[in-house]
Design an enzyme around this catalytic site. Structure first.
Site, mmCIF file in Angstrom:
data_model
loop_
_atom_site.group_PDB
_atom_site.id
_atom_site.type_symbol
_atom_site.label_atom_id
_atom_site.label_comp_id
_atom_site.label_asym_id
_atom_site.label_seq_id
_atom_site.Cartn_x
_atom_site.Cartn_y
_atom_site.Cartn_z
ATOM 1 N N PRO A 1 -17.564 -21.242 -61.695
ATOM 2 C CA PRO A 1 -17.489 -20.762 -60.412
ATOM 3 C C PRO A 1 -16.202 -20.689 -59.514
ATOM 4 C CG PRO A 1 -19.493 -22.307 -60.910
ATOM 5 C CD PRO A 1 -18.599 -22.362 -62.130
ATOM 6 N N LYS B 1 -9.326 -8.667 -57.684
ATOM 7 C CA LYS B 1 -10.579 -8.860 -57.345
ATOM 8 C C LYS B 1 -10.781 -9.024 -55.983
ATOM 9 C CE LYS B 1 -14.997 -10.512 -58.202
ATOM 10 N NZ LYS B 1 -16.018 -9.494 -58.302
HETATM 11 P P1 NAD Z 1 -23.130 -19.664 -62.189
HETATM 12 O O1 NAD Z 1 -22.890 -20.918 -61.360
HETATM 13 O O2 NAD Z 1 -24.232 -19.049 -62.550
HETATM 14 O O3 NAD Z 1 -22.418 -20.018 -63.721
HETATM 15 C C1 NAD Z 1 -21.320 -20.835 -63.964
HETATM 16 C C2 NAD Z 1 -21.549 -21.904 -65.230
HETATM 17 O O4 NAD Z 1 -20.260 -22.646 -64.989
HETATM 18 C C3 NAD Z 1 -22.759 -22.981 -64.780
HETATM 19 O O5 NAD Z 1 -23.498 -22.803 -65.999
HETATM 20 C C4 NAD Z 1 -21.986 -24.234 -64.643
HETATM 21 O O6 NAD Z 1 -22.866 -25.206 -65.173
HETATM 22 C C5 NAD Z 1 -20.661 -23.970 -65.583
HETATM 23 N N1 NAD Z 1 -19.892 -24.973 -65.181
HETATM 24 C C6 NAD Z 1 -19.076 -25.460 -64.218
HETATM 25 N N2 NAD Z 1 -18.403 -26.209 -64.235
HETATM 26 C C7 NAD Z 1 -17.936 -26.429 -65.618
HETATM 27 C C8 NAD Z 1 -17.160 -27.191 -66.295
HETATM 28 N N3 NAD Z 1 -16.166 -27.995 -65.817
HETATM 29 N N4 NAD Z 1 -17.237 -26.932 -67.706
HETATM 30 C C9 NAD Z 1 -17.930 -26.239 -68.317
HETATM 31 N N5 NAD Z 1 -19.172 -25.458 -67.497
HETATM 32 C C10 NAD Z 1 -19.236 -25.384 -66.388
HETATM 33 O O7 NAD Z 1 -21.827 -18.674 -61.756
HETATM 34 P P2 NAD Z 1 -21.687 -17.190 -62.330
HETATM 35 O O8 NAD Z 1 -22.542 -16.342 -61.242
HETATM 36 O O9 NAD Z 1 -21.754 -16.850 -63.688
HETATM 37 O O10 NAD Z 1 -20.081 -16.955 -61.886
HETATM 38 C C11 NAD Z 1 -19.135 -17.236 -62.384
HETATM 39 C C12 NAD Z 1 -17.994 -16.616 -61.990
HETATM 40 O O11 NAD Z 1 -17.967 -15.284 -61.945
HETATM 41 C C13 NAD Z 1 -17.565 -16.875 -60.523
HETATM 42 O O12 NAD Z 1 -16.212 -17.321 -60.204
HETATM 43 C C14 NAD Z 1 -18.017 -15.889 -59.795
HETATM 44 O O13 NAD Z 1 -17.552 -15.610 -58.501
HETATM 45 C C15 NAD Z 1 -17.799 -14.678 -60.678
HETATM 46 N N6 NAD Z 1 -18.510 -13.304 -60.651
HETATM 47 C C16 NAD Z 1 -19.884 -13.537 -60.654
HETATM 48 C C17 NAD Z 1 -20.705 -12.367 -60.291
HETATM 49 C C18 NAD Z 1 -22.303 -12.508 -60.069
HETATM 50 O O14 NAD Z 1 -22.926 -11.385 -59.849
HETATM 51 N N7 NAD Z 1 -22.864 -13.654 -60.504
HETATM 52 C C19 NAD Z 1 -19.812 -11.128 -60.469
HETATM 53 C C20 NAD Z 1 -18.740 -11.157 -60.507
HETATM 54 C C21 NAD Z 1 -17.967 -12.181 -60.566
#
Ligand code: NAD
Length: 323
Positions: free
Chosen positions: A76, A186
């Site tokens: 995240p 981005k």
């Molecule tokens: P999310 O919270 O669903 O998933 C993040 C994952 O990372 C979780 O499973 C969490 O357990 C894991 N995590 C956190 N810290 C960790 C660590 N130290 N080691 C291993 N795993 C760890 O978030 P997401 O929606 O998948 O978003 C991820 C990134 O993508 C973010 O930066 C977000 O801004 C970006 N993003 C998201 C979207 C969207 O629509 N969701 C779209 C574009 C970009």
């Protein structure tokens, strides 16, 4: 061809990372080994059991790095990226990553990304680290149609490999000029689309409260100067775009808290580079308050329309209107 993908690691199996890892499993050669880690063990277990034999479960980011030639992360925020790479016990950089390729696809601040890259390269000069954030949401991740903004120059020697690999998860891959410029692209995109969502919500609300059918107004925007992807595909008013999250209770889109995070990072960047903003402060406040509102939290960011008091059951007022 297949040798360069002998071992690929993926850290962070959340809403985005999970389907992205699945796409890799589908498209990498059968001989490739894929190593995965998330702090939530159930996510690893689910992926490993669903995709039967395609994934290898790891205990830490360090283990992923030890076993993989290519390491991808999708977590995240900047603090999580620091943890993944810089943690002194179990971070990626505690493994010997000489000659390895690291790609962070999270949307984070450029300062953290630069710090991680600098630390990686000073410890392991033959390693490489790229920022490669994405746009296109969970749907784009599931369909491998993401736009990927790559922090590298057009003439970077690794670009063909990066395009080939990232092309397994995305459709449009843009080299943005150099390190951390993928993140810059981005953040600029989300600053702009966040403001367009507020403006579109406000404008449609003005029209509707003045007695105008929002379907007619949105059609006018479509062929006029207020046209945008937000208006045409992601309209914040429920019922205008049947596939948009707004038409499904604002579920399953881009969470408003993530928009708040990205918008705030863009405002910080503007301050750092001396770009004057007229709308930054007020836009950020809207996303902060929307994120805190129990009626809006955890929903798609276009829920700003609800936060601004827009009418959601407007259809009964315009029963004879045509879309
Ligand atoms: P999310 O919270 O669903 O998933 C993040 C994952 O990372 C979780 O499973 C969490 O357990 C894991 N995590 C956190 N810290 C960790 C660590 N130290 N080691 C291993 N795993 C760890 O978030 P997401 O929606 O998948 O978003 C991820 C990134 O993508 C973010 O930066 C977000 O801004 C970006 N993003 C998201 C979207 C969207 O629509 N969701 C779209 C574009 C970009």
């Amino acid at each position: 061809m297949s040798d360069k993908y002998r071992s690929v690691g993926f850290v962070g199996l959340g809403a985005m990372g999970y389907p992205m890892a699945q796409q890799l499993a589908k498209k990498l050669p059968n001989s490739s080994q894929i190593y995965v880690f998330d702090v939530i063990r159930q996510s690893i277990q689910k992926l490993c059991s669903q995709e039967n034999g395609r994934f290898n479960s790891c205990q830490s980011a360090k283990e992923v790095a030890e076993r993989s030639e290519i390491i991808i992360s999708m977590v995240p925020e900047g603090s999580h990226v620091r943890q993944v790479y810089l943690d002194e016990k179990a971070g990626v950089l505690t493994a010997d990553v000489s000659g390895k390729l690291m790609i962070d696809m999270s949307t984070i601040d450029t300062a953290t990304s630069n710090t991680v890259r600098e630390q990686a390269l000073s410890k392991y000069p033959s390693a490489s680290f790229y920022d490669a954030p994405v746009s296109g949401g969970v749907l784009g991740a599931e369909k491998a149609t993401l736009t990927i903004m790559l922090g590298c120059a057009e003439d970077d020697a690794q670009l063909p490999l990066l395009q080939d690999l990232l092309g397994m998860m995305g459709k449009s891959i843009f080299p943005c000029g150099g390190p951390s410029l993928g993140l810059t692209a981005k953040l600029c995109n989300n600053y702009c689309s966040g403001l367009i969502a507020i403006a579109t919500s406000e404008a449609l609300n003005i029209g509707m409260r003045s007695g105008m059918d929002p379907r007619v107004l949105a059609n006018i925007f479509h062929t006029s100067t207020a046209q945008s992807a937000i208006c045409d595909k992601w309209n914040p008013v429920p019922g205008l775009c049947p596939e948009a999250p707004a038409s499904h209770g604002y579920q399953a889109g881009f969470k408003v808290q993530l928009m708040k995070k990205d918008f705030g990072l863009a405002v910080d960047t503007a301050e750092r580079v001396g770009a004057r903003l007229a709308l930054g402060k007020v836009g950020l406040e809207v996303y902060e308050k929307t994120s805190e509102d129990p009626e809006c939290r955890d929903l798609d960011s276009r829920v700003v329309y609800r936060y601004l008091g827009g009418k959601e059951d407007w259809e009964k007022d315009f029963a004879s209107g045509k879309s």
